[in-house]
Design a protein around this motif. Structure first.
Motif, PDB file in Angstrom:
ATOM      1  N   MET A 185       0.821  -1.265  -0.001  1.00  0.00           N
ATOM      2  CA  MET A 185       0.054  -0.108   0.171  1.00  0.00           C
ATOM      3  C   MET A 185       1.000   1.284  -0.058  1.00  0.00           C
ATOM      4  O   MET A 185       1.715   1.146   0.906  1.00  0.00           O
ATOM      5  N   ASN A 186       0.668   2.209  -0.853  1.00  0.00           N
ATOM      6  CA  ASN A 186       1.154   3.570  -0.988  1.00  0.00           C
ATOM      7  C   ASN A 186       0.964   4.213   0.394  1.00  0.00           C
ATOM      8  O   ASN A 186      -0.180   4.487   0.360  1.00  0.00           O
ATOM      9  N   THR A 187       1.912   4.642   1.023  1.00  0.00           N
ATOM     10  CA  THR A 187       1.577   5.551   2.340  1.00  0.00           C
ATOM     11  C   THR A 187       2.329   6.876   2.179  1.00  0.00           C
ATOM     12  O   THR A 187       2.886   6.968   1.242  1.00  0.00           O
ATOM     13  N   LYS A 188       1.934   7.717   3.002  1.00  0.00           N
ATOM     14  CA  LYS A 188       2.553   8.992   3.386  1.00  0.00           C
ATOM     15  C   LYS A 188       4.094   9.015   3.415  1.00  0.00           C
ATOM     16  O   LYS A 188       4.881   9.668   2.723  1.00  0.00           O
ATOM     17  N   VAL A 189       4.541   7.848   4.026  1.00  0.00           N
ATOM     18  CA  VAL A 189       6.176   7.922   4.239  1.00  0.00           C
ATOM     19  C   VAL A 189       6.698   6.771   3.054  1.00  0.00           C
ATOM     20  O   VAL A 189       7.602   7.147   2.547  1.00  0.00           O
ATOM     21  N   VAL A 190       5.944   5.805   2.835  1.00  0.00           N
ATOM     22  CA  VAL A 190       6.550   4.840   1.877  1.00  0.00           C
ATOM     23  C   VAL A 190       5.631   5.315   0.449  1.00  0.00           C
ATOM     24  O   VAL A 190       4.718   4.565  -0.082  1.00  0.00           O
ATOM     25  N   ASP A 191       6.074   6.310  -0.103  1.00  0.00           N
ATOM     26  CA  ASP A 191       5.112   6.857  -1.113  1.00  0.00           C
ATOM     27  C   ASP A 191       5.675   6.431  -2.420  1.00  0.00           C
ATOM     28  O   ASP A 191       6.352   7.120  -3.137  1.00  0.00           O
ATOM     29  N   ASN A 229       4.425   5.609  -5.198  1.00  0.00           N
ATOM     30  CA  ASN A 229       3.740   5.965  -6.590  1.00  0.00           C
ATOM     31  C   ASN A 229       4.239   7.302  -6.781  1.00  0.00           C
ATOM     32  O   ASN A 229       3.799   7.734  -7.885  1.00  0.00           O
ATOM     33  N   HIS A 230       5.145   7.750  -5.985  1.00  0.00           N
ATOM     34  CA  HIS A 230       5.624   9.140  -6.409  1.00  0.00           C
ATOM     35  C   HIS A 230       6.438   9.012  -7.690  1.00  0.00           C
ATOM     36  O   HIS A 230       7.201   7.882  -8.043  1.00  0.00           O
ATOM     37  N   ARG A 231       6.335  10.167  -8.694  1.00  0.00           N
ATOM     38  CA  ARG A 231       6.892   9.812 -10.130  1.00  0.00           C
ATOM     39  C   ARG A 231       8.405   9.520 -10.095  1.00  0.00           C
ATOM     40  O   ARG A 231       8.965   8.785 -10.719  1.00  0.00           O
ATOM     41  N   LEU A 256      14.464   2.422   0.659  1.00  0.00           N
ATOM     42  CA  LEU A 256      14.680   1.164  -0.096  1.00  0.00           C
ATOM     43  C   LEU A 256      13.291   0.471  -0.303  1.00  0.00           C
ATOM     44  O   LEU A 256      13.121  -0.223  -1.338  1.00  0.00           O
ATOM     45  N   VAL A 257      12.441   0.504   0.547  1.00  0.00           N
ATOM     46  CA  VAL A 257      11.232  -0.434   0.762  1.00  0.00           C
ATOM     47  C   VAL A 257      10.262   0.079  -0.415  1.00  0.00           C
ATOM     48  O   VAL A 257       9.690  -0.583  -1.136  1.00  0.00           O
ATOM     49  N   ALA A 258      10.345   1.472  -0.614  1.00  0.00           N
ATOM     50  CA  ALA A 258       9.338   1.856  -1.668  1.00  0.00           C
ATOM     51  C   ALA A 258       9.977   1.379  -3.004  1.00  0.00           C
ATOM     52  O   ALA A 258       9.153   1.370  -3.775  1.00  0.00           O
ATOM     53  N   LEU A 259      11.270   1.591  -3.269  1.00  0.00           N
ATOM     54  CA  LEU A 259      11.915   1.076  -4.370  1.00  0.00           C
ATOM     55  C   LEU A 259      11.511  -0.354  -4.721  1.00  0.00           C
ATOM     56  O   LEU A 259      11.062  -0.675  -5.713  1.00  0.00           O
ATOM     57  N   TRP A 260      11.537  -1.047  -3.866  1.00  0.00           N
ATOM     58  CA  TRP A 260      11.117  -2.610  -3.838  1.00  0.00           C
ATOM     59  C   TRP A 260       9.849  -2.695  -4.296  1.00  0.00           C
ATOM     60  O   TRP A 260       9.517  -3.384  -5.170  1.00  0.00           O
ATOM     61  N   ARG A 261       8.995  -2.067  -3.596  1.00  0.00           N
ATOM     62  CA  ARG A 261       7.467  -2.198  -3.849  1.00  0.00           C
ATOM     63  C   ARG A 261       7.155  -1.688  -5.050  1.00  0.00           C
ATOM     64  O   ARG A 261       6.200  -2.178  -5.597  1.00  0.00           O
TER      65      ARG A 261
END
Length: 200
Positions: free
Chosen positions: A1-7, A9-11, A73-78
């Motif tokens: 899930m995209n969240t405020k911190v682990v965003d 979906n940011h371009r 890092l978690v954002a890039l993986w997701r």
């Protein structure tokens, strides 16, 4: 899930994630790890004063504490459809005595191995050699002093207590004098194995 911190979906995160994508999830996971480890400056090591927390801010500003680097890092993986989560240690800030601090690192789900814990804080501090080597952990710090511990759980999202403290941190000098020693949330926020590509 995209969240405020682990965003994720940011371009800019999406663009970087695509550029780091490899022929297999394992190659992609390593590419993301290596990039965050080597391109985002650890705040303490590089004497940076900016405080970052949100993954897209870590990428934009180019610096962060270990916890902030783990968010990116978690954002890039997701963003690459690779399940990932957060891990933590309680450590002394420097040497055998308090104060304590919360050290953040990550775990990535590898289909042939399960959860693999890895630490992308950066190797810019003498004696630290973090690497992405599935089958062998290369965490930055052992837990050796009284009061230190490695939490064995993998959390789907960063600790709320930690996020609140990071958001109230004015600069890294304040962290040096008053490090964040956060409390873990309830055990029901942990994950055992992912049911879907992105942990929710």
């Amino acid at each position: 899930m995209n969240t405020k911190v682990v965003d994720y979906n940011h371009r800019q995160i999406q663009i970087l994630a695509v550029s780091l994508s490899g022929q297999t999830p394992l190659i992609t996971a390593k590419n993301c790890f290596d990039w965050v480890r080597d391109h985002i400056e650890h705040s303490m090591d590089f004497h940076r004063e900016e405080v970052t927390c949100k993954a897209s801010d870590v990428l934009r500003i180019g610096t962060g504490l270990c916890t902030a680097k783990s968010h990116l890092l978690v954002a890039l993986w997701r963003a690459n459809q690779i399940p990932a989560g957060f891990c933590y240690q309680r450590l002394t800030l420097d040497g055998p005595n308090p104060p304590y601090c919360t050290h953040g690192f990550t775990a990535v789900w590898l289909d042939d191995r399960g959860w693999y814990r890895c630490d992308a804080r950066g190797n810019s501090k003498l004696g630290i050699h973090c690497a992405f080597t599935p089958g062998q952990e290369n965490l930055a710090y052992p837990a050796i002093y009284n009061g230190e511990r490695i939490y064995p759980e993998v959390w789907a999202e960063p600790w709320p207590d930690l996020l609140a403290a990071m958001e109230n941190l004015p600069n890294i000098s304040q962290y040096r004098s008053h490090p964040i020693d956060a409390c873990p949330p309830a055990a029901d926020s942990c994950v055992s194995e992912p049911a879907a590509p992105n942990i929710e």
